[in-house]
Design a protein around this motif. Sequence first.
Motif, short mmCIF file in Angstrom:
data_model
loop_
_atom_site.label_atom_id
_atom_site.label_comp_id
_atom_site.label_asym_id
_atom_site.label_seq_id
_atom_site.Cartn_x
_atom_site.Cartn_y
_atom_site.Cartn_z
N MET A 1 29.31 -48.75 102.43
CA MET A 1 28.24 -48.17 101.66
C MET A 1 28.58 -46.77 101.22
N ARG A 2 28.46 -46.73 99.65
CA ARG A 2 28.82 -45.33 99.24
C ARG A 2 27.75 -44.68 98.51
N LEU A 3 27.28 -43.55 98.90
CA LEU A 3 26.02 -42.78 98.30
C LEU A 3 26.35 -42.21 97.05
N THR A 4 25.24 -42.35 96.31
CA THR A 4 25.34 -41.93 94.72
C THR A 4 25.28 -40.41 94.64
N LEU A 5 25.80 -39.71 93.69
CA LEU A 5 25.87 -38.54 93.40
C LEU A 5 24.60 -37.93 93.26
N HIS A 6 23.62 -38.49 92.92
CA HIS A 6 22.02 -38.51 92.93
C HIS A 6 21.76 -38.05 94.40
N THR A 7 22.33 -39.12 95.37
CA THR A 7 21.67 -38.56 96.80
C THR A 7 22.61 -37.53 97.55
N ASP A 8 23.78 -37.36 97.28
CA ASP A 8 24.67 -36.13 97.58
C ASP A 8 24.13 -34.95 97.20
N TYR A 9 23.60 -34.94 95.93
CA TYR A 9 23.15 -33.38 95.47
C TYR A 9 21.71 -33.35 96.08
N ALA A 10 20.87 -34.20 96.09
CA ALA A 10 19.51 -34.03 96.96
C ALA A 10 19.70 -33.65 98.38
N LEU A 11 20.78 -33.87 99.10
CA LEU A 11 20.85 -33.59 100.32
C LEU A 11 21.61 -32.25 100.26
N ARG A 12 22.25 -31.98 99.43
CA ARG A 12 22.90 -30.18 99.21
C ARG A 12 21.68 -29.53 99.00
N THR A 13 20.90 -29.97 98.15
CA THR A 13 19.80 -28.94 97.50
C THR A 13 18.89 -28.81 98.79
N LEU A 14 18.58 -29.80 99.55
CA LEU A 14 17.69 -29.73 100.74
C LEU A 14 18.22 -28.82 101.63
N ILE A 15 19.71 -29.09 102.07
CA ILE A 15 20.40 -28.00 102.85
C ILE A 15 20.38 -26.75 102.50
N TYR A 16 20.60 -26.32 101.11
CA TYR A 16 20.41 -25.12 100.45
C TYR A 16 19.27 -24.39 100.72
N LEU A 17 17.91 -25.16 100.34
CA LEU A 17 16.65 -24.55 100.63
C LEU A 17 16.30 -24.44 102.09
N ALA A 18 16.84 -25.08 102.82
CA ALA A 18 16.58 -24.84 104.43
C ALA A 18 17.41 -23.66 105.07
N SER A 19 18.52 -23.23 104.10
CA SER A 19 19.26 -21.88 104.25
C SER A 19 18.49 -20.63 104.02
N VAL A 20 17.56 -20.74 103.04
CA VAL A 20 16.75 -19.65 102.48
C VAL A 20 15.05 -20.01 102.88
N PRO A 21 14.83 -20.17 104.02
CA PRO A 21 13.32 -20.64 104.29
C PRO A 21 12.36 -19.49 103.76
N ASP A 22 12.63 -18.36 103.49
CA ASP A 22 11.59 -17.32 103.34
C ASP A 22 11.27 -16.99 101.89
N ARG A 23 12.01 -17.84 101.06
CA ARG A 23 11.86 -17.38 99.67
C ARG A 23 12.00 -18.82 98.65
N PHE A 24 11.58 -18.62 97.62
CA PHE A 24 11.77 -19.68 96.62
C PHE A 24 13.20 -19.35 96.11
N ALA A 25 13.72 -20.60 95.97
CA ALA A 25 15.22 -20.52 95.28
C ALA A 25 15.15 -21.19 93.61
#
Length: 150
Positions: free
Chosen positions: A1-25
Amino acid sequence: MRLTLHTDYALRTLIYLASVPDRFASAREIARAHGISENHLVKIVHKLGQCGFVETTRGRNGGIRLARSPAEIRIGEVVRQTEPTTVLGPCQAEEAKPPAQACCLLPDCGLRGVFTEANDAFFGVLDRYTLADVMKKSIMRTLLPPGVTV
């Protein structure tokens, strides 16, 4: 199974947001960090919001942030919500197909069970991990804008 870019970018976005928990990005900030289209990222953020992974606030001090703790967001859940299909073979989705496209080997072929077992194993692994489990501070430091620390 190969994940779509949509899923890849969704995961990247969530990881990014988790790295800045004290503010809006901002979508622009996340898109720049990952070198992806801001317009495409906005669509992904919209989907993540519909699924309850992120919350968005409009306005000058608005932006995007996680709606739940990283420890509460399972990777398998994100993949299930963002992938258009999670079947490995066409026979796994035979119910949805018109009879003219049905596999001529069904119901006697054993592949359907094998594909289902493999799919269950795939999601079994993804479901064991949360967003918090996959966070790597050293990687996130390279993505964040100057002045933002992890």
